[in-house]
Design an enzyme around this catalytic site. Structure first.
Site, PDB file in Angstrom:
ATOM      1  N   HIS A   1       9.191   8.130 -14.153  1.00 19.91           N
ATOM      2  CA  HIS A   1       9.067   6.942 -14.994  1.00 19.91           C
ATOM      3  C   HIS A   1      10.185   5.997 -14.625  1.00 19.91           C
TER       4      HIS A   1
ATOM      5  N   THR B   1     -12.620  -2.621   8.103  1.00 23.26           N
ATOM      6  CA  THR B   1     -11.179  -2.650   7.811  1.00 23.26           C
ATOM      7  C   THR B   1     -10.383  -3.423   8.864  1.00 23.26           C
ATOM      8  N   ILE B   2     -10.705  -3.248  10.143  1.00 22.79           N
ATOM      9  CA  ILE B   2      -9.938  -3.963  11.175  1.00 22.79           C
ATOM     10  C   ILE B   2     -10.105  -5.469  11.009  1.00 22.79           C
ATOM     11  N   GLY B   3     -11.347  -5.918  10.817  1.00 27.13           N
ATOM     12  CA  GLY B   3     -11.603  -7.350  10.627  1.00 27.13           C
ATOM     13  C   GLY B   3     -10.865  -7.883   9.406  1.00 27.13           C
ATOM     14  N   LEU B   4     -10.909  -7.134   8.316  1.00 29.49           N
ATOM     15  CA  LEU B   4     -10.296  -7.617   7.078  1.00 29.49           C
ATOM     16  C   LEU B   4      -8.774  -7.685   7.183  1.00 29.49           C
ATOM     17  N   GLU B   5      -8.184  -6.684   7.818  1.00 33.21           N
ATOM     18  CA  GLU B   5      -6.725  -6.706   7.940  1.00 33.21           C
ATOM     19  C   GLU B   5      -6.258  -7.892   8.777  1.00 33.21           C
TER      20      GLU B   5
ATOM     21  N   GLY C   1      -1.075   4.895  22.471  1.00 35.92           N
ATOM     22  CA  GLY C   1      -2.496   4.569  22.354  1.00 35.92           C
ATOM     23  C   GLY C   1      -2.776   3.373  21.475  1.00 35.92           C
TER      24      GLY C   1
ATOM     25  N   MET D   1     -12.817   6.770  12.880  1.00 35.53           N
ATOM     26  CA  MET D   1     -11.804   6.502  13.898  1.00 35.53           C
ATOM     27  C   MET D   1     -10.472   6.285  13.209  1.00 35.53           C
ATOM     28  N   LEU D   2      -9.795   7.395  12.992  1.00 32.66           N
ATOM     29  CA  LEU D   2      -8.500   7.388  12.292  1.00 32.66           C
ATOM     30  C   LEU D   2      -7.534   8.296  13.041  1.00 32.66           C
TER      31      LEU D   2
HETATM   32  C1  FAD Z   1      -6.519  -2.925  14.770  1.00 37.83           C
HETATM   33  C2  FAD Z   1      -6.559  -1.453  14.503  1.00 37.83           C
HETATM   34  C3  FAD Z   1      -5.956  -0.936  13.360  1.00 37.83           C
HETATM   35  C4  FAD Z   1      -5.982   0.418  13.096  1.00 37.83           C
HETATM   36  N1  FAD Z   1      -5.365   0.892  11.969  1.00 37.83           N
HETATM   37  C5  FAD Z   1      -5.392   2.228  11.705  1.00 37.83           C
HETATM   38  C6  FAD Z   1      -4.767   2.752  10.560  1.00 37.83           C
HETATM   39  O1  FAD Z   1      -4.194   2.028   9.762  1.00 37.83           O
HETATM   40  N2  FAD Z   1      -4.812   4.088  10.341  1.00 37.83           N
HETATM   41  C7  FAD Z   1      -5.447   4.927  11.213  1.00 37.83           C
HETATM   42  O2  FAD Z   1      -5.449   6.131  10.987  1.00 37.83           O
HETATM   43  N3  FAD Z   1      -6.070   4.460  12.299  1.00 37.83           N
HETATM   44  C8  FAD Z   1      -6.057   3.126  12.572  1.00 37.83           C
HETATM   45  N4  FAD Z   1      -6.686   2.653  13.671  1.00 37.83           N
HETATM   46  C9  FAD Z   1      -7.429   3.604  14.512  1.00 37.83           C
HETATM   47  C10 FAD Z   1      -6.472   4.411  15.368  1.00 37.83           C
HETATM   48  O3  FAD Z   1      -5.692   3.555  16.144  1.00 37.83           O
HETATM   49  C11 FAD Z   1      -7.284   5.352  16.234  1.00 37.83           C
HETATM   50  O4  FAD Z   1      -8.131   6.141  15.432  1.00 37.83           O
HETATM   51  C12 FAD Z   1      -6.358   6.271  16.994  1.00 37.83           C
HETATM   52  O5  FAD Z   1      -5.485   5.535  17.795  1.00 37.83           O
HETATM   53  C13 FAD Z   1      -7.193   7.214  17.862  1.00 37.83           C
HETATM   54  O6  FAD Z   1      -6.315   8.034  18.547  1.00 37.83           O
HETATM   55  P1  FAD Z   1      -6.730   8.668  19.925  1.00 37.83           P
HETATM   56  O7  FAD Z   1      -5.614   9.551  20.302  1.00 37.83           O
HETATM   57  O8  FAD Z   1      -8.079   9.249  19.808  1.00 37.83           O
HETATM   58  O9  FAD Z   1      -6.880   7.439  20.945  1.00 37.83           O
HETATM   59  P2  FAD Z   1      -5.978   6.204  21.289  1.00 37.83           P
HETATM   60  O10 FAD Z   1      -4.912   6.002  20.291  1.00 37.83           O
HETATM   61  O11 FAD Z   1      -6.907   5.079  21.494  1.00 37.83           O
HETATM   62  O12 FAD Z   1      -5.280   6.605  22.648  1.00 37.83           O
HETATM   63  C14 FAD Z   1      -5.997   6.736  23.818  1.00 37.83           C
HETATM   64  C15 FAD Z   1      -5.092   6.532  25.000  1.00 37.83           C
HETATM   65  O13 FAD Z   1      -5.729   6.994  26.146  1.00 37.83           O
HETATM   66  C16 FAD Z   1      -5.492   6.095  27.217  1.00 37.83           C
HETATM   67  N5  FAD Z   1      -6.551   6.269  28.199  1.00 37.83           N
HETATM   68  C17 FAD Z   1      -7.877   6.006  28.067  1.00 37.83           C
HETATM   69  N6  FAD Z   1      -8.544   6.344  29.167  1.00 37.83           N
HETATM   70  C18 FAD Z   1      -7.628   6.854  30.023  1.00 37.83           C
HETATM   71  C19 FAD Z   1      -7.706   7.366  31.316  1.00 37.83           C
HETATM   72  N7  FAD Z   1      -8.866   7.472  31.944  1.00 37.83           N
HETATM   73  N8  FAD Z   1      -6.569   7.774  31.895  1.00 37.83           N
HETATM   74  C20 FAD Z   1      -5.381   7.706  31.269  1.00 37.83           C
HETATM   75  N9  FAD Z   1      -5.266   7.222  30.043  1.00 37.83           N
HETATM   76  C21 FAD Z   1      -6.380   6.804  29.410  1.00 37.83           C
HETATM   77  C22 FAD Z   1      -5.507   4.767  26.524  1.00 37.83           C
HETATM   78  O14 FAD Z   1      -4.873   3.780  27.306  1.00 37.83           O
HETATM   79  C23 FAD Z   1      -4.762   5.082  25.259  1.00 37.83           C
HETATM   80  O15 FAD Z   1      -3.377   4.898  25.415  1.00 37.83           O
HETATM   81  C24 FAD Z   1      -6.647   1.290  13.979  1.00 37.83           C
HETATM   82  C25 FAD Z   1      -7.244   0.792  15.139  1.00 37.83           C
HETATM   83  C26 FAD Z   1      -7.192  -0.560  15.418  1.00 37.83           C
HETATM   84  C27 FAD Z   1      -7.830  -1.066  16.659  1.00 37.83           C
HETATM   85  C1  FAD Z   2      20.075   1.328 -18.308  1.00 36.04           C
HETATM   86  C2  FAD Z   2      19.099   2.430 -18.535  1.00 36.04           C
HETATM   87  C3  FAD Z   2      18.174   2.743 -17.537  1.00 36.04           C
HETATM   88  C4  FAD Z   2      17.259   3.771 -17.733  1.00 36.04           C
HETATM   89  N1  FAD Z   2      16.363   4.040 -16.738  1.00 36.04           N
HETATM   90  C5  FAD Z   2      15.459   5.037 -16.938  1.00 36.04           C
HETATM   91  C6  FAD Z   2      14.506   5.355 -15.940  1.00 36.04           C
HETATM   92  O1  FAD Z   2      14.461   4.732 -14.880  1.00 36.04           O
HETATM   93  N2  FAD Z   2      13.629   6.355 -16.154  1.00 36.04           N
HETATM   94  C7  FAD Z   2      13.652   7.066 -17.315  1.00 36.04           C
HETATM   95  O2  FAD Z   2      12.820   7.941 -17.492  1.00 36.04           O
HETATM   96  N3  FAD Z   2      14.545   6.801 -18.268  1.00 36.04           N
HETATM   97  C8  FAD Z   2      15.459   5.811 -18.107  1.00 36.04           C
HETATM   98  N4  FAD Z   2      16.376   5.570 -19.077  1.00 36.04           N
HETATM   99  C9  FAD Z   2      16.386   6.435 -20.261  1.00 36.04           C
HETATM  100  C10 FAD Z   2      15.255   6.087 -21.192  1.00 36.04           C
HETATM  101  O3  FAD Z   2      15.330   4.727 -21.540  1.00 36.04           O
HETATM  102  C11 FAD Z   2      15.319   6.976 -22.416  1.00 36.04           C
HETATM  103  O4  FAD Z   2      15.321   8.314 -22.017  1.00 36.04           O
HETATM  104  C12 FAD Z   2      14.120   6.747 -23.299  1.00 36.04           C
HETATM  105  O5  FAD Z   2      14.046   5.405 -23.698  1.00 36.04           O
HETATM  106  C13 FAD Z   2      14.219   7.648 -24.523  1.00 36.04           C
HETATM  107  O6  FAD Z   2      13.108   7.412 -25.315  1.00 36.04           O
HETATM  108  P1  FAD Z   2      13.161   7.677 -26.870  1.00 36.04           P
HETATM  109  O7  FAD Z   2      11.797   7.409 -27.357  1.00 36.04           O
HETATM  110  O8  FAD Z   2      13.756   8.998 -27.120  1.00 36.04           O
HETATM  111  O9  FAD Z   2      14.213   6.614 -27.458  1.00 36.04           O
HETATM  112  P2  FAD Z   2      14.411   5.069 -27.280  1.00 36.04           P
HETATM  113  O10 FAD Z   2      13.638   4.554 -26.148  1.00 36.04           O
HETATM  114  O11 FAD Z   2      15.868   4.839 -27.236  1.00 36.04           O
HETATM  115  O12 FAD Z   2      13.796   4.449 -28.589  1.00 36.04           O
HETATM  116  C14 FAD Z   2      14.375   4.659 -29.818  1.00 36.04           C
HETATM  117  C15 FAD Z   2      13.998   3.531 -30.748  1.00 36.04           C
HETATM  118  O13 FAD Z   2      14.294   3.912 -32.072  1.00 36.04           O
HETATM  119  C16 FAD Z   2      14.863   2.821 -32.745  1.00 36.04           C
HETATM  120  N5  FAD Z   2      15.648   3.329 -33.851  1.00 36.04           N
HETATM  121  C17 FAD Z   2      16.792   4.051 -33.814  1.00 36.04           C
HETATM  122  N6  FAD Z   2      17.213   4.376 -35.041  1.00 36.04           N
HETATM  123  C18 FAD Z   2      16.293   3.847 -35.890  1.00 36.04           C
HETATM  124  C19 FAD Z   2      16.165   3.854 -37.287  1.00 36.04           C
HETATM  125  N7  FAD Z   2      17.033   4.481 -38.071  1.00 36.04           N
HETATM  126  N8  FAD Z   2      15.120   3.201 -37.839  1.00 36.04           N
HETATM  127  C20 FAD Z   2      14.221   2.559 -37.064  1.00 36.04           C
HETATM  128  N9  FAD Z   2      14.301   2.550 -35.734  1.00 36.04           N
HETATM  129  C21 FAD Z   2      15.328   3.189 -35.148  1.00 36.04           C
HETATM  130  C22 FAD Z   2      15.685   2.138 -31.684  1.00 36.04           C
HETATM  131  O14 FAD Z   2      15.954   0.796 -32.031  1.00 36.04           O
HETATM  132  C23 FAD Z   2      14.762   2.248 -30.489  1.00 36.04           C
HETATM  133  O15 FAD Z   2      13.881   1.166 -30.421  1.00 36.04           O
HETATM  134  C24 FAD Z   2      17.289   4.519 -18.933  1.00 36.04           C
HETATM  135  C25 FAD Z   2      18.199   4.203 -19.934  1.00 36.04           C
HETATM  136  C26 FAD Z   2      19.097   3.172 -19.755  1.00 36.04           C
HETATM  137  C27 FAD Z   2      20.045   2.844 -20.844  1.00 36.04           C
END
Ligand code: FAD
Ligand code: FAD
Lengths: 499, 499
Positions: free
Chosen positions: A472, A200-204, A54, A338-339
């Site tokens: 985080h 939304t369609i126009g803007l996209e 559709g 129309m979603l």
């Molecule tokens: C540019 C654009 C962007 C969009 N983006 C989003 C989005 O991001 N998120 C979102 O949720 N919605 C979006 N929509 C809306 C979404 O596409 C519609 O809400 C959704 O497709 C409606 O589903 P439907 O099943 O009611 O109809 P449709 O998806 O329109 O399907 C109807 C189908 O019935 C067929 N048909 C019609 N009459 C007959 C017939 N007599 N015999 C046999 N077949 C027939 C048609 O050819 C079509 O294939 C967008 C729409 C457009 C135009």
């Molecule tokens: C490579 C890497 C990737 C990571 N990625 C993630 C992630 O994606 N998500 C996530 O949740 N965690 C991640 N972690 C873990 C996360 O960084 C730690 O769990 C978090 O920083 C712990 O927080 P904290 O406050 O206990 O200690 P820290 O963030 O270690 O802070 C302790 C601070 O105390 C200071 N300090 C120490 N001793 C003293 C002192 N005696 N006097 C004064 N200052 C002192 C230190 O210098 C430091 O600044 C990652 C860790 C590493 C190493």
């Protein structure tokens, strides 16, 4: 339903009898067919397009989101300096619209094949052709070059979708004056691209062509874009898109569009405020002032119905026509947003009403999550501030900027020329701390919004969200932070918003 | 606490008296200081680093995530053919590690400044220097080139974080044999980079250098990477990284690492299964076999404590030392997962226990969400299948591939040489349909995981999730789909998983 036998007796091409026939195989029709079949009903589905899915797969969401993503990558790669600062040295990239379009076509077909495979796995018969009512239980399926044939069904789900609304004086020729379908399959980049309608369609589509280098202008008859958005969000969105280079002509009506001898389009515009008319020039004009139910071809008059019966005279509990309860319109042919989401939920409800227990509960579509897939994305769910004020619901808000979010700062560099700082705003009920609305500008609103939608649709409170451990670093942490801030802030109006 | 007066009387540099002194300003210390101050307590914070933010901002999460993202962009841009197919014509990109490092340093400083500004806005005094206990209520702050001075406090939060665990025979010289801190600030790309330890830190840094063109080998003494992951997820992750070019030597111990005259590192490895030793060559070896509480410099022996008192002898309700309840260790110095999230939650609990109502509830950190920020990302929260089997909890699972997700198909092209298809797996309790665990490989696991964490930590059921409207198109839709599938599937083992 008299007269049925009469017709049957003259049907030499009578083909098959089903419990459920689904007309249209967009997201609504597909879901209905799957549900019906899984509930043990003998099911068929018919669609007139070459590829299933559709508007959603073929000329709506998939092409717009794909081209948005590709064009965004291209725009990003233009910002060589910003990217070089972060390590990667680049040479100027080029965009090849024909390559993009052929990849897109392939992708759409593949997704259509997923639909096809799933239907076939679930024993749903799929017909290709245009369906038209012959009588309330018989539908004729016509296909070019083939003899039409008849399908009989106990229940008929009408999921025929919607079509672009046309505008008098602006005849769509799909050459210079085009619909969104055509815009999304253009294999060149017009230098001046003007769009009628700031929804939304126009803007996209504006973003796609702006990313690719067109000079894009949006003409909107209202004084603000995106009528259903929270005001603050709408205005931030407009500023954001302006910073990216899109021009807006608000309070402005298109009166006439005509191509001149040189192939340029001359568009007569009326400014509703100054009451002045003037001429605007461009190369291509896209009309996207809305969509309407598509019932053309279905010959509903043959069973004594008109469009209003499908749109208004529907029992929304069972998705049934009041006149013929076995006929169930769903999706874009019905009232409401129309979603794809709505189409799917209605499909489930329609099949459940047939008396078999569907496998899933339906979700509450009263406040569906909405996304504008530009970059950064705009997302919103639940009440707007204006909606709360109107409903006199006392609320508190928390607003947090992503610029202070750790994850945000580890991601790609951002364009500097924007005056809008991505934010998330959470609105909670002052009485019970329930999350009522969430509004955001964010690179990943599309996925963040799911959390917000969980909170809003399940009636979670701010206290609940505070109990959740968020990864985080993540952009999602800002959701929790905004919720905390909303709790700390007093009741609006006069609310003090810390940033 | 006798002897306090004695010491005080000799302290000519006695500086200030606080309700709360926080030692260390990583995520734990920062949160504790903010909470304390917001609760009306006179608060100071001390950190020895030039930039605030601890391991998280300075040499942990921020540098690893930033370099992961940048190096991923670079790797992506190498796939010119895939990107050209989607429209954008590229010329070969180059990576400039020095540029990346200087942008990173700037970014880290900026984030440290956010901490600084927030603390200052909240009237927290920030000292720079190394803190050491003088007596249970007095801490000396020493800074190079400055006279040390003393701070007195009613409560002392110890948030000093962790340091890399060293390995006998493999002396870290931060030239050829380096820690993760050094790896994340390297301003060149070693041609052969070997990593000791296949935990999340080792794997993320492996991805960075692999993306940038190093030949990366991971040496892991266990038979699988990432001990705390669901087995299926761990094995898929390993295959995925192998496809990206990373080599794994499992069941293998590093016995000795020595540089030869040519500057090459010769590493003696022992295969635990074959019991054979052999020599492996590389240019740089990173040791990341774990981290341990950092108490060095704090002079805890001066108040009669040793490391065990900080790690084991702690009341976890109030984060208090059993021996000195006014001293509260939080974050990486305590037992449990070394995650920023845990440090923050403990900080809130520590301050709440001082008797003032903190502004926020704490979240349940029993099952924190985990992310491996490679591309695609690996994310998990809650029970693993092995954990459920061990706990004898009957469960059902739903597993969905993202390749059939609409949003997934609108995003960038993917490397073709991977044999692992991104998926999401949901585990639900067969008795009450509660969501118990979610495991995924996904471009955006980082954000998707928040929804999963909401479901797990709030005890939501599969029925709840089915009621939530998810944005279309979004990767999140696959979460709901996996939940639906889990409901439809029977109890494990012998569960039938449809894909
Ligand atoms: C540019 C654009 C962007 C969009 N983006 C989003 C989005 O991001 N998120 C979102 O949720 N919605 C979006 N929509 C809306 C979404 O596409 C519609 O809400 C959704 O497709 C409606 O589903 P439907 O099943 O009611 O109809 P449709 O998806 O329109 O399907 C109807 C189908 O019935 C067929 N048909 C019609 N009459 C007959 C017939 N007599 N015999 C046999 N077949 C027939 C048609 O050819 C079509 O294939 C967008 C729409 C457009 C135009
Ligand atoms: C490579 C890497 C990737 C990571 N990625 C993630 C992630 O994606 N998500 C996530 O949740 N965690 C991640 N972690 C873990 C996360 O960084 C730690 O769990 C978090 O920083 C712990 O927080 P904290 O406050 O206990 O200690 P820290 O963030 O270690 O802070 C302790 C601070 O105390 C200071 N300090 C120490 N001793 C003293 C002192 N005696 N006097 C004064 N200052 C002192 C230190 O210098 C430091 O600044 C990652 C860790 C590493 C190493």
């Amino acid at each position: 339903m008299g007269g049925e036998d009469e017709i049957l007796s003259t049907m030499e091409d009578f083909a098959a009898v089903y419990d459920v026939l689904v007309i249209g195989c967009g997201p609504g029709g597909f879901t209905a067919a799957m549900q019906a079949s899984q509930a043990g009903l003998l099911t068929a589905c018919v669609d007139q397009r070459a590829s299933l899915g559709g508007a959603y797969l073929v000329d709506g969401a998939v092409p717009s989101k794909t081209l948005l993503y590709e064009s965004y990558l291209y725009r990003l790669l233009q910002q060589q300096e910003l990217i070089e600062q972060r390590g990667t040295r680049l040479f100027p990239a080029k965009f090849d619209m024909q390559a993009a379009q052929s990849a897109l076509k392939h992708n759409i077909e593949e997704l259509g094949n997923v639909y096809k495979r799933e239907l076939s796995k679930n024993n749903v018969t799929v017909y290709k052709g245009t369906a038209a009512f012959k009588d309330p239980h018989h539908v004729e399926i016509a296909q070019r070059g083939m003899k039409p044939f008849i399908v009989e069904a106990k229940y008929i789900v009408v999921a025929t979708g919607s079509a672009v609304i046309q505008c008098p004086g602006v005849a769509i020729d799909n050459d210079k004056i085009i619909s969104s379908d055509k815009a999304l399959s253009l294999d060149y980049i017009p230098s001046r691209f003007t769009i009628m309608g700031g929804g939304t369609i126009g803007l996209e589509i504006a973003c796609i062509f702006n990313n690719l280098g067109s000079r894009v202008t949006i003409v909107e008859s209202q004084s603000e874009i995106c009528q259903n958005m929270d005001n603050e969000l709408a205005s931030a969105t407009k500023t954001l898109l302006q910073c990216q280079g899109i021009a807006f002509l608000l309070d402005t009506r298109v009166q006439l569009a005509e191509a001149d001898a040189a192939g340029q389009l001359n568009i007569t515009l009326l400014n509703k405020v100054s009451k002045k008319t003037y001429v605007h020039h461009c190369d291509v004009l896209m009309v996207s002032i809305g969509r309407r139910p598509l019932l053309k071809g279905l010959d509903i008059s043959s069973i004594g119905l008109d469009e209003r019966d499908f749109v208004e005279n529907v029992d929304v509990q069972t998705q049934s026509l009041l006149k013929y309860p076995h006929i169930k319109p769903i999706g874009d042919v019905t009232l409401g947003p129309m979603l794809a989401l709505k189409a799917e939920e209605q499909a489930i409800r329609a099949i459940q009403s047939i008396g078999c227990t569907g496998s899933d509960g339906t979700s509450n579509c009263g406040f569906p999550p909405n996304v504008l897939y530009c970059q950064p994305q705009i997302g919103w769910v639940g009440y707007t501030e204006e909606g709360l004020a109107k409903a006199r619901i006392p609320y508190q808000k928390g607003r947090v900027l992503f610029s202070q979010n750790v994850r945000y700062n580890t991601l790609l560099p951002r364009e500097e020329n924007t005056t809008v700082s991505p934010f998330i705003k959470v609105l909670i009920d002052s009485r019970d701390m329930k999350i009522l609305g969430v509004h955001m500008i964010n690179d990943d609103a599309n996925e963040l919004l799911s959390q917000a939608s969980m909170a809003v649709s399940l009636g979670l409170t701010a206290h609940d969200v505070c109990k959740v451990p968020f990864p985080h670093p993540s952009l999602s942490e800002s959701f929790k932070q905004a919720v905390q801030l909303a709790m700390a802030n007093g009741t609006s109006p006069g609310v003090h918003v810390r940033e």
